[in-house]
Scaffold this motif. Structure first.
Motif, PDB file in Angstrom:
ATOM      1  N   LEU A   1     -10.027  -0.068  -9.105  1.00  0.00           N
ATOM      2  CA  LEU A   1      -9.105  -1.069  -8.571  1.00  0.00           C
ATOM      3  C   LEU A   1      -7.822  -0.348  -8.195  1.00  0.00           C
ATOM      4  O   LEU A   1      -7.138   0.208  -9.064  1.00  0.00           O
ATOM      5  CB  LEU A   1      -8.801  -2.159  -9.603  1.00  0.00           C
ATOM      6  CG  LEU A   1      -7.822  -3.229  -9.120  1.00  0.00           C
ATOM      7  CD1 LEU A   1      -8.490  -4.160  -8.103  1.00  0.00           C
ATOM      8  CD2 LEU A   1      -7.278  -4.047 -10.287  1.00  0.00           C
ATOM      9  N   ASP A   2      -7.521  -0.337  -6.907  1.00  0.00           N
ATOM     10  CA  ASP A   2      -6.286   0.296  -6.431  1.00  0.00           C
ATOM     11  C   ASP A   2      -6.083   1.696  -7.009  1.00  0.00           C
ATOM     12  O   ASP A   2      -5.020   1.996  -7.578  1.00  0.00           O
ATOM     13  CB  ASP A   2      -5.075  -0.590  -6.781  1.00  0.00           C
ATOM     14  CG  ASP A   2      -5.131  -1.921  -6.035  1.00  0.00           C
ATOM     15  OD1 ASP A   2      -5.817  -1.978  -4.993  1.00  0.00           O
ATOM     16  OD2 ASP A   2      -4.493  -2.879  -6.506  1.00  0.00           O
ATOM     17  N   GLY A   3      -7.110   2.511  -6.918  1.00  0.00           N
ATOM     18  CA  GLY A   3      -6.979   3.900  -7.347  1.00  0.00           C
ATOM     19  C   GLY A   3      -7.142   4.133  -8.829  1.00  0.00           C
ATOM     20  O   GLY A   3      -6.997   5.262  -9.312  1.00  0.00           O
ATOM     21  N   LEU A   4      -7.450   3.088  -9.581  1.00  0.00           N
ATOM     22  CA  LEU A   4      -7.586   3.196 -11.027  1.00  0.00           C
ATOM     23  C   LEU A   4      -9.060   2.950 -11.404  1.00  0.00           C
ATOM     24  O   LEU A   4      -9.593   1.885 -11.113  1.00  0.00           O
ATOM     25  CB  LEU A   4      -6.707   2.127 -11.676  1.00  0.00           C
ATOM     26  CG  LEU A   4      -6.441   2.226 -13.164  1.00  0.00           C
ATOM     27  CD1 LEU A   4      -5.464   3.351 -13.461  1.00  0.00           C
ATOM     28  CD2 LEU A   4      -5.874   0.898 -13.672  1.00  0.00           C
ATOM     29  N   PRO A   5      -9.707   3.931 -12.043  1.00  0.00           N
ATOM     30  CA  PRO A   5     -11.089   3.684 -12.463  1.00  0.00           C
ATOM     31  C   PRO A   5     -11.075   2.753 -13.676  1.00  0.00           C
ATOM     32  O   PRO A   5     -10.496   3.080 -14.705  1.00  0.00           O
ATOM     33  CB  PRO A   5     -11.611   5.073 -12.835  1.00  0.00           C
ATOM     34  CG  PRO A   5     -10.398   5.882 -13.157  1.00  0.00           C
ATOM     35  CD  PRO A   5      -9.232   5.266 -12.442  1.00  0.00           C
ATOM     36  N   LEU A   6     -11.687   1.584 -13.555  1.00  0.00           N
ATOM     37  CA  LEU A   6     -11.604   0.585 -14.618  1.00  0.00           C
ATOM     38  C   LEU A   6     -12.846   0.538 -15.483  1.00  0.00           C
ATOM     39  O   LEU A   6     -12.774   0.332 -16.683  1.00  0.00           O
ATOM     40  CB  LEU A   6     -11.374  -0.804 -14.026  1.00  0.00           C
ATOM     41  CG  LEU A   6      -9.966  -1.171 -13.603  1.00  0.00           C
ATOM     42  CD1 LEU A   6      -9.930  -2.623 -13.151  1.00  0.00           C
ATOM     43  CD2 LEU A   6      -8.985  -0.974 -14.753  1.00  0.00           C
ATOM     44  N   SER A   7     -14.012   0.679 -14.851  1.00  0.00           N
ATOM     45  CA  SER A   7     -15.229   0.566 -15.652  1.00  0.00           C
ATOM     46  C   SER A   7     -16.357   1.394 -15.082  1.00  0.00           C
ATOM     47  O   SER A   7     -16.339   1.807 -13.921  1.00  0.00           O
ATOM     48  CB  SER A   7     -15.653  -0.902 -15.784  1.00  0.00           C
ATOM     49  OG  SER A   7     -16.271  -1.359 -14.600  1.00  0.00           O
ATOM     50  N   LEU A   8     -17.313   1.644 -15.939  1.00  0.00           N
ATOM     51  CA  LEU A   8     -18.513   2.409 -15.602  1.00  0.00           C
ATOM     52  C   LEU A   8     -19.690   1.501 -15.926  1.00  0.00           C
ATOM     53  O   LEU A   8     -19.909   1.160 -17.081  1.00  0.00           O
ATOM     54  CB  LEU A   8     -18.547   3.667 -16.468  1.00  0.00           C
ATOM     55  CG  LEU A   8     -19.824   4.491 -16.477  1.00  0.00           C
ATOM     56  CD1 LEU A   8     -20.113   5.067 -15.097  1.00  0.00           C
ATOM     57  CD2 LEU A   8     -19.702   5.633 -17.500  1.00  0.00           C
ATOM     58  N   ASP A   9     -20.415   1.063 -14.886  1.00  0.00           N
ATOM     59  CA  ASP A   9     -21.491   0.092 -15.071  1.00  0.00           C
ATOM     60  C   ASP A   9     -22.844   0.726 -14.811  1.00  0.00           C
ATOM     61  O   ASP A   9     -23.085   1.249 -13.725  1.00  0.00           O
ATOM     62  CB  ASP A   9     -21.338  -1.088 -14.084  1.00  0.00           C
ATOM     63  CG  ASP A   9     -20.034  -1.841 -14.248  1.00  0.00           C
ATOM     64  OD1 ASP A   9     -19.141  -1.336 -14.947  1.00  0.00           O
ATOM     65  OD2 ASP A   9     -19.922  -2.936 -13.665  1.00  0.00           O
ATOM     66  N   THR A  10     -23.721   0.663 -15.786  1.00  0.00           N
ATOM     67  CA  THR A  10     -25.097   1.092 -15.605  1.00  0.00           C
ATOM     68  C   THR A  10     -25.968  -0.147 -15.603  1.00  0.00           C
ATOM     69  O   THR A  10     -25.892  -0.963 -16.517  1.00  0.00           O
ATOM     70  CB  THR A  10     -25.530   2.030 -16.738  1.00  0.00           C
ATOM     71  OG1 THR A  10     -24.642   3.145 -16.765  1.00  0.00           O
ATOM     72  CG2 THR A  10     -26.946   2.530 -16.515  1.00  0.00           C
ATOM     73  N   THR A  11     -26.739  -0.294 -14.550  1.00  0.00           N
ATOM     74  CA  THR A  11     -27.482  -1.531 -14.318  1.00  0.00           C
ATOM     75  C   THR A  11     -28.959  -1.242 -14.092  1.00  0.00           C
ATOM     76  O   THR A  11     -29.298  -0.293 -13.399  1.00  0.00           O
ATOM     77  CB  THR A  11     -26.939  -2.230 -13.042  1.00  0.00           C
ATOM     78  OG1 THR A  11     -25.520  -2.381 -13.159  1.00  0.00           O
ATOM     79  CG2 THR A  11     -27.589  -3.579 -12.816  1.00  0.00           C
ATOM     80  N   TYR A  12     -29.827  -2.037 -14.690  1.00  0.00           N
ATOM     81  CA  TYR A  12     -31.242  -2.033 -14.330  1.00  0.00           C
ATOM     82  C   TYR A  12     -31.612  -3.426 -13.851  1.00  0.00           C
ATOM     83  O   TYR A  12     -31.302  -4.423 -14.511  1.00  0.00           O
ATOM     84  CB  TYR A  12     -32.129  -1.667 -15.528  1.00  0.00           C
ATOM     85  CG  TYR A  12     -32.174  -0.191 -15.831  1.00  0.00           C
ATOM     86  CD1 TYR A  12     -33.088   0.645 -15.186  1.00  0.00           C
ATOM     87  CD2 TYR A  12     -31.310   0.365 -16.755  1.00  0.00           C
ATOM     88  CE1 TYR A  12     -33.139   2.007 -15.463  1.00  0.00           C
ATOM     89  CE2 TYR A  12     -31.345   1.727 -17.040  1.00  0.00           C
ATOM     90  CZ  TYR A  12     -32.265   2.545 -16.386  1.00  0.00           C
ATOM     91  OH  TYR A  12     -32.309   3.882 -16.669  1.00  0.00           O
ATOM     92  N   LEU A  13     -32.251  -3.481 -12.691  1.00  0.00           N
ATOM     93  CA  LEU A  13     -32.706  -4.751 -12.125  1.00  0.00           C
ATOM     94  C   LEU A  13     -34.223  -4.742 -12.051  1.00  0.00           C
ATOM     95  O   LEU A  13     -34.843  -3.692 -11.859  1.00  0.00           O
ATOM     96  CB  LEU A  13     -32.149  -4.923 -10.702  1.00  0.00           C
ATOM     97  CG  LEU A  13     -30.629  -4.824 -10.538  1.00  0.00           C
ATOM     98  CD1 LEU A  13     -30.267  -4.711  -9.048  1.00  0.00           C
ATOM     99  CD2 LEU A  13     -29.954  -6.033 -11.167  1.00  0.00           C
ATOM    100  N   THR A  14     -34.826  -5.922 -12.173  1.00  0.00           N
ATOM    101  CA  THR A  14     -36.265  -6.000 -11.971  1.00  0.00           C
ATOM    102  C   THR A  14     -36.582  -5.640 -10.516  1.00  0.00           C
ATOM    103  O   THR A  14     -35.748  -5.800  -9.617  1.00  0.00           O
ATOM    104  CB  THR A  14     -36.792  -7.424 -12.265  1.00  0.00           C
ATOM    105  OG1 THR A  14     -36.022  -8.365 -11.526  1.00  0.00           O
ATOM    106  CG2 THR A  14     -36.681  -7.745 -13.754  1.00  0.00           C
ATOM    107  N   ALA A  15     -37.808  -5.149 -10.303  1.00  0.00           N
ATOM    108  CA  ALA A  15     -38.179  -4.621  -8.988  1.00  0.00           C
ATOM    109  C   ALA A  15     -38.017  -5.672  -7.890  1.00  0.00           C
ATOM    110  O   ALA A  15     -37.514  -5.374  -6.797  1.00  0.00           O
ATOM    111  CB  ALA A  15     -39.619  -4.109  -9.026  1.00  0.00           C
ATOM    112  N   ASP A  16     -38.422  -6.924  -8.182  1.00  0.00           N
ATOM    113  CA  ASP A  16     -38.416  -7.947  -7.130  1.00  0.00           C
ATOM    114  C   ASP A  16     -37.003  -8.249  -6.611  1.00  0.00           C
ATOM    115  O   ASP A  16     -36.787  -8.310  -5.406  1.00  0.00           O
ATOM    116  CB  ASP A  16     -39.119  -9.233  -7.612  1.00  0.00           C
ATOM    117  CG  ASP A  16     -38.565  -9.732  -8.941  1.00  0.00           C
ATOM    118  OD1 ASP A  16     -37.835  -8.962  -9.615  1.00  0.00           O
ATOM    119  OD2 ASP A  16     -38.840 -10.886  -9.314  1.00  0.00           O
ATOM    120  N   VAL A  17     -36.057  -8.409  -7.522  1.00  0.00           N
ATOM    121  CA  VAL A  17     -34.690  -8.713  -7.059  1.00  0.00           C
ATOM    122  C   VAL A  17     -33.926  -7.441  -6.704  1.00  0.00           C
ATOM    123  O   VAL A  17     -32.951  -7.477  -5.950  1.00  0.00           O
ATOM    124  CB  VAL A  17     -33.877  -9.519  -8.107  1.00  0.00           C
ATOM    125  CG1 VAL A  17     -34.630 -10.777  -8.526  1.00  0.00           C
ATOM    126  CG2 VAL A  17     -33.526  -8.678  -9.315  1.00  0.00           C
ATOM    127  N   GLY A  18     -34.369  -6.308  -7.264  1.00  0.00           N
ATOM    128  CA  GLY A  18     -33.621  -5.065  -7.086  1.00  0.00           C
ATOM    129  C   GLY A  18     -33.637  -4.539  -5.663  1.00  0.00           C
ATOM    130  O   GLY A  18     -32.637  -3.992  -5.180  1.00  0.00           O
TER     131      GLY A  18
END
Lengths: 276, 276
Positions: free
Chosen positions: B164-181
């Motif tokens: 956000l505006d040059g500031l790293p706020l979060s690190l998100d690791t995501t797994y989605l099911t194949a159909d929606v992914g």
């Protein structure tokens, strides 16, 4: 700063990922050469989640070799991940015994307003070490503002370390308005939640509470009181609780051991999304 | 262990507090001789709360002398409190300028299920550094179990640092099911929340998410990616999101900088209290 404008996956194209620092796009199968610290973090995340949900039968983790195979990680990365979880206080490692879960974390729900003893009903008995229980003739200015009373109205100041089965779980500092505080002060502060004392002595139900959750590292005093190391992660909650008529009567600063408790919430999508 | 059986305030008697380690009851006016670390903790708590609520005009804190007077604390205790808040990344102290709030923390509500960009609407533009965006032919066992699909069904794996505006706020690791992914993978991962991409590409609204919040200290990899020190406090969230038909489709492990974000919730008393 915009470090990401050039790393979007093109629609319909093969997905790409940026190199760790080069900024160049590299194919996704570069994955297998990612540095150890990164793999360690991911393995630690996966194991923490399994520990939280009681995923290990008898609380015993598989050996390093099996974990490495399961996560496609080197033995060194697995070892590093287990080191992180041990540092968090989640697991113990002993030669001949292997890697075991110290204890599952207690969950404190954020969905419904409840005191600690209520939240932990069924897990054991919460006993409170009452460190401060006093009438204060003048409230600190910031506290008075929060409770919407003049500082000179005074109030009641409580500080309690809350134990569950011999384990110090949280340190609660509470200010109550003078009118509701007197009854609570006369109650069983060692054995009861302030919330239930508040409802019993006022005859009013509690309404809503506004909660802000911070994560901080333990200062020396908190560390000593909660039996953790200086620098360990703790939750710091600010909670302002209102009676059902909307009057704020109870403002708290709560520190919770993050190695022994997790906060839980069920969130609903509700309103249509605002486009981002 | 029961350390508290003897420290309850007697009903109607003058409130008493236990000494720090003696176990003996001492009158409440013993308060003034409490050790410095304890006072420092309390002052830090009060100031953190004021910082969170934007309580300091122009973001400037009063000088040490004024703070000492306001909290009835020694100058050393005040200095120690300010040291704790500086270590948390909340304030800066400079000779001639005084003590200033670095920036107010962003709030992420736990009341409604929203992506980061949605939650921060009005604060700035969230841009995502896409580190991983790939189809995985086989899901890790624990992920497959969480998503209630066979591991061999595969899925989509994402990892993004969110700025956000040059500031790293979060690190998100995501797994989605194949159909929606598949649809999400083709979307604007650098500019959009996964939640909105999920709803757009599936045509289904999201339903509920189960969230577990941990507080941990930053491991070396997280520290490097989020621009914080190793050992700084971070939130670690596990979130399992379902479509409105109840199907789990999205499991995430999210690390959030705790020096720049706080989590917010409004809790309601709801059901009658169970007696504790």
């Amino acid at each position: 700063m915009n470090r990401t404008a050039d790393v979007t996956s093109g629609k319909g194209e093969r997905p790409v990922v940026p190199g760790p620092s080069s900024g160049r796009n590299v194919p996704a199968d570069w994955v297998s050469s990612r540095p150890r610290a990164e793999r360690a973090r991911r393995v630690a995340d996966a194991l923490r989640q399994q520990i939280t949900t009681g995923g290990f039968v008898d609380g015993v983790l598989p050996d390093e070799h099996s974990l490495g195979r399961q996560f496609g990680a080197s033995r060194n990365a697995v070892r590093e991940a287990l080191g992180l979880l041990r540092q968090e206080g989640l697991i113990a490692r002993r030669r001949g015994v292997g890697t075991t879960v110290v204890m599952p974390k207690y969950g404190h729900g954020l969905d419904r307003l409840a005191g600690l003893a209520e939240a932990l009903t069924g897990y054991g008995t919460v006993i409170n070490e009452v460190r401060v229980a006093e009438i204060v003739p003048e409230l600190p200015a910031a506290i008075a503002e929060r409770l919407q009373v003049p500082a000179t109205a005074g109030g009641v100041h409580l500080e309690r370390v809350r134990w569950l089965d011999g384990l110090p779980l949280s340190l609660d500092t509470t200010y109550l308005t003078a009118d509701v505080g007197a009854g609570v002060l006369a109650g069983d502060l060692a054995g009861r939640d302030v919330f239930t004392l508040l409802e019993e002595t006022t005859g009013c139900r509690l309404g809503r509470a506004d909660v802000v959750v911070h994560a901080v590292t333990a200062d020396p005093d908190t560390a000593a009181l909660l039996g953790i190391g200086v620098g360990a992660a703790v939750f710091a909650l600010e909670r302002l609780t209102h009676l059902s008529d909307g009057r704020p009567v109870d403002t708290e600063s709560i520190r919770i051991r993050a190695d022994r408790m997790a906060l839980r919430a069920t969130m609903h999508r509700g309103q249509p999304a605002v486009s981002d």
